[in-house]
Scaffold this motif. Structure first.
Motif, PDB file in Angstrom:
ATOM      1  N   LEU A  32       0.813  -1.216   0.000  1.00  0.00           N
ATOM      2  CA  LEU A  32       0.000   0.000   0.000  1.00  0.00           C
ATOM      3  C   LEU A  32       0.851   1.272   0.000  1.00  0.00           C
ATOM      4  CD1 LEU A  32      -2.822  -0.937   2.577  1.00  0.00           C
ATOM      5  CD2 LEU A  32      -2.957  -0.929   0.075  1.00  0.00           C
TER       6      LEU A  32
ATOM      7  N   ALA B 179      -0.165   3.330  -2.821  1.00  0.00           N
ATOM      8  CA  ALA B 179      -1.622   3.502  -2.957  1.00  0.00           C
ATOM      9  C   ALA B 179      -2.140   4.297  -1.764  1.00  0.00           C
ATOM     10  CB  ALA B 179      -2.308   2.154  -3.067  1.00  0.00           C
TER      11      ALA B 179
ATOM     12  N   PHE C  36      -5.954   5.040  -1.753  1.00  0.00           N
ATOM     13  CA  PHE C  36      -6.739   3.852  -1.411  1.00  0.00           C
ATOM     14  C   PHE C  36      -6.668   3.563   0.086  1.00  0.00           C
ATOM     15  CE2 PHE C  36      -6.844  -0.832  -0.887  1.00  0.00           C
ATOM     16  CZ  PHE C  36      -8.168  -1.029  -1.246  1.00  0.00           C
ATOM     17  N   GLU C  37      -5.490   3.733   0.679  1.00  0.00           N
ATOM     18  CA  GLU C  37      -5.342   3.491   2.110  1.00  0.00           C
ATOM     19  C   GLU C  37      -6.129   4.504   2.927  1.00  0.00           C
ATOM     20  OE1 GLU C  37      -1.820   2.998   5.471  1.00  0.00           O
ATOM     21  OE2 GLU C  37      -1.321   3.229   3.350  1.00  0.00           O
TER      22      GLU C  37
ATOM     23  N   ALA D  67      -8.808   5.978   1.921  1.00  0.00           N
ATOM     24  CA  ALA D  67     -10.215   5.604   1.749  1.00  0.00           C
ATOM     25  C   ALA D  67     -10.603   4.466   2.692  1.00  0.00           C
ATOM     26  CB  ALA D  67     -10.465   5.200   0.294  1.00  0.00           C
ATOM     27  N   LEU D  68      -9.715   3.495   2.862  1.00  0.00           N
ATOM     28  CA  LEU D  68      -9.984   2.419   3.803  1.00  0.00           C
ATOM     29  C   LEU D  68     -10.116   2.947   5.226  1.00  0.00           C
ATOM     30  CD1 LEU D  68      -7.568  -0.434   2.578  1.00  0.00           C
ATOM     31  CD2 LEU D  68     -10.036  -0.252   2.205  1.00  0.00           C
TER      32      LEU D  68
END
Length: 408
Positions: free
Chosen positions: A44, A47, A50-51, A53-54
């Motif tokens: 990650l 990313a 994306f992280e 968002a998680l």
């Protein structure tokens, strides 16, 4: 296995009572993982969006769960009728969101924990000296001393398995002495031998169960060493005959014999006395009735407690390191003496002992169920004799039922 999975799924996800509570714990764990430092092998790292968002997805779930909890507390009696979270469309949406929480937490767990462990392992193996970090130091010492640890594990397993098997055979012989009773047809010589056998078994059980295995091991080893030395043998010759492994095996065997004898005695005494009476009425002697009727039922009833002795021996064999037996504990002390890291290596030893006992418990449970007896939870050696009556009382053979019907 499928039924257990469905039950777990219903408890954590599908049941509305637990969907917020159980999944919120998972979400909190995921948030904690997201706050941890990325390792060099983190997938990650590139990313970031994306992280993030998680992270905010998990935080949003925690906020939603908090709202549901507040609504539950303020509408305790009418929650089922008034709560919007009980409406079918929202229930379905919440369920799918909970699935997402589990997936997000799993992704963060793999990235932070699993990949982090791989990174620490690769870095520790590349070091020329023992690293300062706790986990990296464990990996380094296990890598360098795996041969020593493996030898200790093999010795521990060998002592436990063979010691338990030998003890089982000796316990069968002693329990026959322990349960003897004088019969009217016995002559004076037979009466004397029976009474002497019962007294010997009682004294043996009292002495062995009343003293620590560590003390027994030291007495057995040094007594044997002294007796062989008096014969004129050199130290090297004595070591070839009376090694620490042999002394440890003798110690475990004699120690377990006392406990197994009492377990077998409890199992035999738990058999209905009518079994022996029925066998005697059919013309069998006392020995024949015991061997062919009572003993097979008693030993089957005592199998759960007998099998637990193997698990106890795996743990208790650690005390034999005081006489130099190269078991897992001695191997751990050896590695500690090389690298001077006590906590790390004793943590490894604890994990290895736990794995050995769990595997042994699983195998013994399978064996007990194969013989149609219920495996009992392990407590300790001192508690075994207190529970053996309950253990033995759980068994009832077809022969026992048939005899009861015949007497009626």
């Amino acid at each position: 296995m499928l039924k257990r999975f469905e039950k777990l799924k219903s408890f954590i996800v599908d049941d509305h009572k637990y969907v917020f509570l159980g999944t919120s714990v998972v979400a909190a764990i995921g948030v904690w993982f997201s706050l941890q430092k990325r390792s060099s092998m983190s997938f990650l790292r590139g990313a970031y969006v994306f992280e993030v968002a998680l992270y905010w997805f998990l935080m949003a779930w925690l906020a939603l769960a908090a709202v549901a909890l507040v609504f539950k507390l303020t509408h305790w009696n009418t929650y089922g009728e008034t709560s919007p979270f009980r409406k079918k469309p929202l229930v379905t949406a919440v369920r799918w969101l909970s699935y997402g929480v589990w997936v997000a937490t799993a992704v963060l767990f793999v990235d932070r924990a699993f990949m982090g462990f791989l990174a620490v392992t690769s870095e520790a193996l590349a070091q020329d000296k023992n690293p300062s970090g706790f986990l990296s130091s464990i990996v380094y010492m296990v890598d360098k001393g795996w041969g020593i640890i493996a030898k200790g594990v093999m010795t521990t397993v060998g002592l436990s398995v063979f010691g338990t098997l030998i003890a089982f055979v000796l316990a069968i012989l002693l329990v026959f002495l322990r349960i003897q009773s004088v019969d009217r047809s016995d002559n004076d010589a037979v009466r004397f031998f029976k009474q002497t056998g019962v007294l010997f078994a009682k004294i043996y059980s009292t002495v062995v169960r009343g003293t620590p295995m560590m003390v027994q091991g030291m007495l057995i080893y040094f007594t044997g060493f002294g007796l062989l030395k008096n014969t004129g043998m050199t130290v090297s010759e004595i070591g070839a005959v009376w090694s620490t492994f042999v002394a440890g095996l003798v110690t475990i065997s004699l120690n377990s014999t006392a406990y197994m004898m009492e377990v077998l005695r409890g199992g035999i005494e738990a058999v209905d006395s009518g079994q022996n009476e029925a066998a005697r009425s059919l013309g069998l002697s006392q020995w024949q009735a015991m061997i062919k009727v009572v003993f097979p039922q008693g030993i089957k009833n005592a199998i759960p407690a007998l099998s637990n002795e193997l698990v106890v021996n795996i743990k208790d064999s650690s005390v034999l390191s005081v006489i130099g037996v190269f078991d897992l504990m001695f191997a751990t002390k050896t590695v500690v003496g090389i690298y001077f890291k006590q906590i790390e290596m004793y943590a490894v030893a604890a994990v290895v002992y736990l794995c050995l006992t769990m595997v042994a418990s699983w195998l013994l449970g399978k064996f007990a169920r194969h013989l149609s007896v219920e495996p009992q939870p392990l407590t300790s050696v001192s508690d075994m004799n207190a529970t053996v009556g309950t253990v033995a009382g759980t068994g009832s053979s077809k022969y026992s039922l048939d005899q009861k019907k015949a007497r009626k």
